[in-house]
Scaffold this active site. Structure first.
Site, short mmCIF file in Angstrom:
data_model
loop_
_atom_site.label_atom_id
_atom_site.label_comp_id
_atom_site.label_asym_id
_atom_site.label_seq_id
_atom_site.Cartn_x
_atom_site.Cartn_y
_atom_site.Cartn_z
N LYS A 198 -87.59 57.81 0.93
CA LYS A 198 -86.37 57.07 0.65
C LYS A 198 -86.06 56.15 1.83
O LYS A 198 -85.87 56.62 2.96
CB LYS A 198 -85.21 58.04 0.40
N LYS A 250 -88.27 55.53 -3.31
CA LYS A 250 -87.02 54.85 -3.60
C LYS A 250 -86.65 53.90 -2.48
O LYS A 250 -86.70 54.33 -1.33
CB LYS A 250 -85.94 55.93 -3.75
N TYR A 315 -81.28 52.21 -14.52
CA TYR A 315 -79.99 52.02 -15.21
C TYR A 315 -80.20 51.41 -16.59
O TYR A 315 -79.26 51.35 -17.38
CB TYR A 315 -79.07 51.14 -14.34
C1 PBG Z 1 -77.47 59.33 -2.19
C2 PBG Z 1 -78.03 58.30 -3.11
C3 PBG Z 1 -77.95 56.92 -2.98
C4 PBG Z 1 -78.58 56.38 -4.08
C5 PBG Z 1 -79.03 57.45 -4.86
N1 PBG Z 1 -78.70 58.62 -4.23
C6 PBG Z 1 -77.24 56.10 -1.97
C7 PBG Z 1 -77.76 55.92 -0.63
O1 PBG Z 1 -78.60 56.66 -0.15
O2 PBG Z 1 -77.25 55.01 0.06
C8 PBG Z 1 -78.74 54.92 -4.37
C9 PBG Z 1 -79.14 54.59 -5.76
C10 PBG Z 1 -78.96 53.17 -6.11
O3 PBG Z 1 -78.75 52.28 -5.26
O4 PBG Z 1 -79.05 52.90 -7.33
N2 PBG Z 1 -76.40 60.02 -2.78
#
Ligand code: PBG
Length: 331
Positions: A198, A250, A315
């Site tokens: 991530k 991600k 989405y």
């Molecule tokens: C953390 C989380 C995030 C997203 C999914 N889980 C936010 C982040 O880490 O800043 C982002 C997903 C998206 O941007 O669609 N709770």
């Protein structure tokens, strides 16, 4: 002297029927997962300005959403909670009466085993400072103190009936900590989806709006540096070693190289999250008449499949599954 090229690479592209037959990758509804925002204390859906077409939902809307998801055959829904009150330790995340845990219970009840119910396991929606963990006295994110809270969160989510827990906080050791807590409490069947690679991404921008995050500063001390591919693979291997059942990359689109590399080394399923910014770019460009919306959506998703994702959080999950149902050829 040859008048023609020897290889006729265009032969298989000459008609829609041939192209359909030889397509290497495609999308299927079962591979799509819909992220859902559930907000405490509202009784009608509220649009999210930065994500046209995506709403924050009241708890009461979940059974209807679950029916839609079942009807189009997607693989599951991923729940996010938007609490009315936040505090320094994110206590709403571990409280069985907290919005996310209540949402899991309502969705699990409605789903009744027909689709998977998944939950985001992270503190950023619940802390008043907006970080994914609790803070030490010097203001840094305290890894090990956060692990204890994640373990409690895992128990609360499993207790509420979640099938899959999406560990997205990027703390070291989070998979092992949650797996141990789950197993000790008899939740050995609960699946761990690790958001392993991530990245600290600008593409989460619209999501902050969706969950009303108050974050000041950034997450670069725990999320990955966009410059680093090898480190993403290292995170994946560490999570598999700790017991992750599924690993994820991600965002998706800007990290297809990482996804392909992860898909080639992983011995567990590999998923990708097409995040809020990837969604917003296409929606806003299409609204401005700059791009063919349906084709761009299809192309973005099939590209993620081609790179190696077996399932995709998007989405557009419901809409795309609907198109697939109508037999539309995407991309
Ligand atoms: C953390 C989380 C995030 C997203 C999914 N889980 C936010 C982040 O880490 O800043 C982002 C997903 C998206 O941007 O669609 N709770």
């Amino acid at each position: 002297m040859t008048a023609f090229p020897t290889r006729r690479l265009r032969r298989l592209r000459q008609s829609p029927t041939l192209r359909r037959l030889v397509a290497e990758n495609d999308l299927t509804a079962r591979r799509l997962v819909l992220p859902v925002f559930v907000k405490e204390g509202i009784d009608a859906a509220q649009p999210i300005a930065s994500m046209p077409g995506v709403d924050q939902h009241p708890l009461g809307a979940l059974p209807g959403l679950v029916e839609k998801a079942v009807a189009v055959g997607i693989g599951g829904i991923m729940l996010f909670g938007v609490p009315a009150v936040r505090d320094a330790t994110g206590s709403g995340a571990t409280d069985p009466g907290g919005i996310l845990n209540r949402a899991i219970a309502v969705a699990a009840d409605a789903a009744a085993g027909r689709i998977t119910v998944q939950a985001d396991l992270c503190l950023d929606e619940f802390t008043d400072h907006g970080h994914c963990g609790v803070l030490a006295a010097d203001g840094s994110v305290d890894n090990d103190a956060t692990l204890e809270i994640y373990a409690q969160m895992a128990l609360a989510q499993a207790g509420a009936g979640a099938d899959i827990l999406g560990l997205s906080g990027m703390m070291d050791g989070q998979v092992a900590a949650c797996r141990a807590a789950l197993d000790a409490a008899g939740y050995s069947d609960v699946v761990i989806l690790a958001y392993s690679a991530k990245y600290a991404s600008a593409f989460y921008g619209p999501f902050r709006d969706a969950v009303e995050s108050t974050l000041q500063g950034d997450r670069r001390t725990y999320q990955l540096d966009p410059a680093n591919g090898r480190e993403g693979v290292q995170e994946v291997l560490a999570d598999i070693d700790e017991g992750a059942d599924i690993v994820m990359v991600k965002p998706a689109g800007p990290y297809l190289d990482v996804l392909a590399e992860v898909a080639s080394v992983s011995d567990v399923p590999v998923w990708a999250y097409q995040v809020s910014g990837e969604y917003a770019l296409i929606e806003h460009a299409a609204a401005a008449g700059l791009i063919d919306r349906e084709r761009a959506i299809g192309e973005s998703l099939v590209g993620i499949r081609r790179a190696g994702a077996e399932a995709i959080l998007t989405y557009w999950a419901l809409e795309v599954a609907g198109w697939l149902d109508e037999g539309k050829v995407l991309a």
